[in-house]
Design an enzyme around this catalytic site. Structure first.
Site, PDB file in Angstrom:
ATOM      1  N   LYS A 142     -34.715  11.291  23.616  1.00 30.18           N
ATOM      2  CA  LYS A 142     -34.217  11.506  22.257  1.00 30.18           C
ATOM      3  C   LYS A 142     -32.784  12.063  22.274  1.00 30.18           C
ATOM      4  O   LYS A 142     -32.280  12.491  23.319  1.00 30.18           O
ATOM      5  CB  LYS A 142     -35.171  12.460  21.522  1.00 30.18           C
TER       6      LYS A 142
ATOM      7  N   TYR B 101     -41.605   4.924  13.866  1.00 34.61           N
ATOM      8  CA  TYR B 101     -42.437   6.047  13.433  1.00 34.61           C
ATOM      9  C   TYR B 101     -43.307   5.726  12.219  1.00 34.61           C
ATOM     10  O   TYR B 101     -43.723   6.629  11.482  1.00 34.61           O
ATOM     11  CB  TYR B 101     -41.560   7.272  13.179  1.00 34.61           C
TER      12      TYR B 101
ATOM     13  N   ASN C 157     -37.946  17.962  20.725  1.00 35.87           N
ATOM     14  CA  ASN C 157     -38.827  17.936  21.896  1.00 35.87           C
ATOM     15  C   ASN C 157     -38.456  16.874  22.921  1.00 35.87           C
ATOM     16  O   ASN C 157     -39.281  16.454  23.724  1.00 35.87           O
ATOM     17  CB  ASN C 157     -40.297  17.857  21.468  1.00 35.87           C
TER      18      ASN C 157
ATOM     19  N   HIS D 150     -39.858  10.839  23.750  1.00 31.56           N
ATOM     20  CA  HIS D 150     -40.988  10.132  23.147  1.00 31.56           C
ATOM     21  C   HIS D 150     -41.642   9.279  24.224  1.00 31.56           C
ATOM     22  O   HIS D 150     -40.956   8.717  25.071  1.00 31.56           O
ATOM     23  CB  HIS D 150     -40.505   9.216  22.010  1.00 31.56           C
TER      24      HIS D 150
ATOM     25  N   GLU E 225     -44.171  -0.734  20.552  1.00 34.86           N
ATOM     26  CA  GLU E 225     -42.881  -0.038  20.609  1.00 34.86           C
ATOM     27  C   GLU E 225     -41.919  -0.717  21.585  1.00 34.86           C
ATOM     28  O   GLU E 225     -40.713  -0.823  21.312  1.00 34.86           O
ATOM     29  CB  GLU E 225     -43.104   1.441  20.969  1.00 34.86           C
TER      30      GLU E 225
HETATM   31  P1  IDP Z   1     -45.840  12.980  20.305  1.00 36.25           P
HETATM   32  O1  IDP Z   1     -44.351  12.735  20.332  1.00 36.25           O
HETATM   33  O2  IDP Z   1     -46.251  14.086  21.251  1.00 36.25           O
HETATM   34  O3  IDP Z   1     -46.662  11.732  20.483  1.00 36.25           O
HETATM   35  P2  IDP Z   1     -46.566  12.847  17.484  1.00 36.25           P
HETATM   36  O4  IDP Z   1     -47.684  13.621  16.864  1.00 36.25           O
HETATM   37  O5  IDP Z   1     -46.733  11.391  17.674  1.00 36.25           O
HETATM   38  O6  IDP Z   1     -46.193  13.576  18.859  1.00 36.25           O
HETATM   39  O7  IDP Z   1     -45.274  13.117  16.565  1.00 36.25           O
HETATM   40  C1  IDP Z   1     -44.119  12.325  16.742  1.00 36.25           C
HETATM   41  C2  IDP Z   1     -42.919  13.227  16.721  1.00 36.25           C
HETATM   42  O8  IDP Z   1     -42.804  13.819  15.423  1.00 36.25           O
HETATM   43  C3  IDP Z   1     -42.976  14.419  17.682  1.00 36.25           C
HETATM   44  O9  IDP Z   1     -42.553  14.087  18.980  1.00 36.25           O
HETATM   45  C4  IDP Z   1     -42.040  15.399  17.013  1.00 36.25           C
HETATM   46  O10 IDP Z   1     -40.668  15.040  17.299  1.00 36.25           O
HETATM   47  C5  IDP Z   1     -42.281  15.135  15.537  1.00 36.25           C
HETATM   48  N1  IDP Z   1     -43.286  16.055  15.006  1.00 36.25           N
HETATM   49  C6  IDP Z   1     -44.624  15.984  15.117  1.00 36.25           C
HETATM   50  N2  IDP Z   1     -45.233  16.988  14.476  1.00 36.25           N
HETATM   51  C7  IDP Z   1     -44.244  17.738  13.930  1.00 36.25           C
HETATM   52  C8  IDP Z   1     -44.228  18.922  13.129  1.00 36.25           C
HETATM   53  O11 IDP Z   1     -45.253  19.499  12.807  1.00 36.25           O
HETATM   54  N3  IDP Z   1     -42.977  19.377  12.752  1.00 36.25           N
HETATM   55  C9  IDP Z   1     -41.831  18.758  13.102  1.00 36.25           C
HETATM   56  N4  IDP Z   1     -41.807  17.631  13.848  1.00 36.25           N
HETATM   57  C10 IDP Z   1     -42.999  17.127  14.266  1.00 36.25           C
HETATM   58 MG    MG Z   2     -46.764  10.028  19.229  1.00 38.16          MG
END
Ligand code: IDP
Ligand code: MG
Length: 169
Positions: A29, A69, A132, A135, A146
């Site tokens: 990212k 997304y 974070n 992805h 994807e």
């Molecule tokens: P993942 O990336 O671990 O698969 P997902 O639940 O698929 O997690 O969520 C996609 C992305 O959305 C996450 O990597 C993060 O960047 C963002 N995200 C998920 N939950 C939250 C939240 O509660 N607050 C802010 N961003 C979130």
């Molecule tokens: Mg995910």
């Protein structure tokens, strides 16, 4: 490496073990790129033994971000997530390996870096769920979807790393 079994020709038996050669999609990212972590993060997958078959530095536009997304559309963090992923260059990566999806997700770590296990990418390099770093597709089906958004079939490099002889029994 013989006996391709599935339609994708990626699975085969080796010494009676079914080697499930999954394809996985990884995206570094904008925070990872801006923080100069590309080399550090790629090296984790490279050292693990995943075979790199595609990689490109791109700037994701709004349309691609929305498709990527789609499953999160309607969630409170969706708009900020799209804004973030389109805010700077990202590195899109395609890898192949035995159980590549679950292996990659283990290396990536839990979604919230504040809680992700030490030794994982998010556990070692992040503090905030909205930053974070990386992805990775969470299933074989989502990886196919994807990868299709980010790569054309003719962009994959078909090669056999000499290391694989020593990575798989
Ligand atoms: P993942 O990336 O671990 O698969 P997902 O639940 O698929 O997690 O969520 C996609 C992305 O959305 C996450 O990597 C993060 O960047 C963002 N995200 C998920 N939950 C939250 C939240 O509660 N607050 C802010 N961003 C979130
Ligand atoms: Mg995910």
């Amino acid at each position: 490496m013989t006996y391709a079994t599935k339609e994708n020709n990626l699975n085969y038996f080796e010494n009676n073990n079914l080697i499930i050669m999954e394809k996985e999609f990884i995206l570094l990212k904008p925070d990872a790129v801006q923080r100069g972590l590309i080399g550090e993060l790629i090296s984790r997958f490279e050292k693990k033994g995943l075979r790199l078959i595609g990689m490109k530095l791109i700037h994701v536009d709004n349309e691609l971000a929305q498709k990527h997304y789609l499953v999160h559309k309607g969630k409170p963090f969706f708009d900020k997530l799209v804004e973030f992923i389109t805010s700077g260059p990202v590195l899109a990566i395609a890898v192949v390996g035995n159980n590549a999806v679950s292996v990659t997700r283990t290396i990536v770590g839990g979604t919230n870096p504040a809680e992700a296990a030490p030794g994982t990418i998010r556990g070692d390099f992040g503090l905030d769920i909205g930053r974070n770093l990386i992805h990775a597709s969470d299933s074989v089906e989502n990886a196919i979807y994807e990868l299709g958004l980010y790569f054309n079939e003719n962009e994959y490099v078909n090669w056999s790393p000499i290391s694989e002889e020593w990575l798989y029994e």
